[in-house]
Structure formats: structure tokens, C-alpha cells
Scaffold this motif. Sequence first.
Motif, mmCIF file in Angstrom:
data_model
loop_
_atom_site.group_PDB
_atom_site.id
_atom_site.type_symbol
_atom_site.label_atom_id
_atom_site.label_comp_id
_atom_site.label_asym_id
_atom_site.label_seq_id
_atom_site.Cartn_x
_atom_site.Cartn_y
_atom_site.Cartn_z
ATOM 1 N N UNK A 16 38.143 -19.663 -48.677
ATOM 2 C CA UNK A 16 38.489 -20.126 -50.018
ATOM 3 C C UNK A 16 39.158 -21.490 -49.968
ATOM 4 N N UNK A 17 40.057 -21.680 -49.003
ATOM 5 C CA UNK A 17 40.724 -22.980 -48.853
ATOM 6 C C UNK A 17 39.718 -24.061 -48.487
ATOM 7 N N UNK A 18 38.723 -23.708 -47.677
ATOM 8 C CA UNK A 18 37.680 -24.677 -47.323
ATOM 9 C C UNK A 18 36.846 -25.044 -48.546
ATOM 10 N N UNK A 19 36.538 -24.056 -49.390
ATOM 11 C CA UNK A 19 35.804 -24.337 -50.633
ATOM 12 C C UNK A 19 36.594 -25.292 -51.511
ATOM 13 N N UNK A 20 37.870 -25.024 -51.659
ATOM 14 C CA UNK A 20 38.706 -25.863 -52.529
ATOM 15 C C UNK A 20 38.832 -27.275 -51.972
ATOM 16 N N UNK A 21 38.927 -27.410 -50.658
ATOM 17 C CA UNK A 21 38.986 -28.741 -50.050
ATOM 18 C C UNK A 21 37.680 -29.494 -50.283
ATOM 19 N N UNK A 22 36.561 -28.787 -50.147
ATOM 20 C CA UNK A 22 35.268 -29.424 -50.413
ATOM 21 C C UNK A 22 35.132 -29.823 -51.874
ATOM 22 N N UNK A 24 37.408 -30.756 -53.916
ATOM 23 C CA UNK A 24 38.247 -31.906 -54.257
ATOM 24 C C UNK A 24 37.514 -33.230 -54.094
ATOM 25 N N UNK A 25 36.486 -33.246 -53.258
ATOM 26 C CA UNK A 25 35.720 -34.474 -53.038
ATOM 27 C C UNK A 25 34.675 -34.711 -54.131
ATOM 28 N N UNK A 66 23.847 -32.741 -55.158
ATOM 29 C CA UNK A 66 23.423 -33.435 -56.376
ATOM 30 C C UNK A 66 24.411 -34.529 -56.769
ATOM 31 N N UNK A 67 25.693 -34.323 -56.471
ATOM 32 C CA UNK A 67 26.669 -35.386 -56.728
ATOM 33 C C UNK A 67 26.388 -36.581 -55.817
ATOM 34 N N UNK A 68 26.035 -36.299 -54.557
ATOM 35 C CA UNK A 68 25.711 -37.379 -53.624
ATOM 36 C C UNK A 68 24.446 -38.126 -54.049
#
Length: 118
Positions: A16-22, A24-25, A66-68
Motif C-alpha cells: 500500500x505504501x508503494x502504491x501511494x508513493x507511485x 504521488x508522481x 497514460x500519464x507518461x
Amino acid sequence: MNFWETVTGSDLTRKWKAFEARSEALPADYRSAWEQIKFHLSPYSGFTGRNLMPILDGALGLLEETAADGQSIHEVLGDDIKGFCAALAGGEGARNYRDRWRAQLNRNIARKLGRLGG
């Protein structure tokens, strides 16, 4: 994943913390869509939420790609994020945790009544 991680859920916390860190970008509109995706997928979760981890990972990966590519969030998800989440979880009308609990309760009651009646 070892037994201790499964029991304590520390593996889920780490994911979950990894998802949230991803997330944020992501751009602001994508982060907003990510929050809505998490909200609309939560009813399809099991007791621990472990069943949603691959689905959330795939959804976040889609948002990142898709953001990239520079696409707008409306090009990717349209206006129906709830419908998108239902499709991810197994289609419209997919069983959520309430449906599973209701079916289990009905089976248990039918079994008890069967024992009492006959």
C-alpha cells in the motif's frame, strides 16, 4: 510471503505504501482519479483486501502509462469511474463482500432449517 507477513498484514502495508508513493508522481487529475478508483473498488474487497492488490496495481500502472503518454484522464477513464471499477472487479453486477456474506448466511440458515425440519 511468509506466514508472519500473512498474519500481520505487513506485506499489504508495504504494498500500500508503494502504491501511494507511485501515485504521488502522477499529475493532480490522475491522483484524484486514483482516489476515486480506490474508493469504488473497496466494496469488492475481501476481508483483508488482499484480493484487490493485483487489481489496484494494474489500475495504477494504467494511470502511470497514460500519464507518461500525455493523455488526459477523461480519455483514459471517461466520466464513469465507478463503471470502470466495476469492470475491473469482474463486470457490472460483480459480487461484493455483502453479497458473499449474504449468500453464506443464507446457506447456513438453510442448513440449520434443514436439520430442524427433517
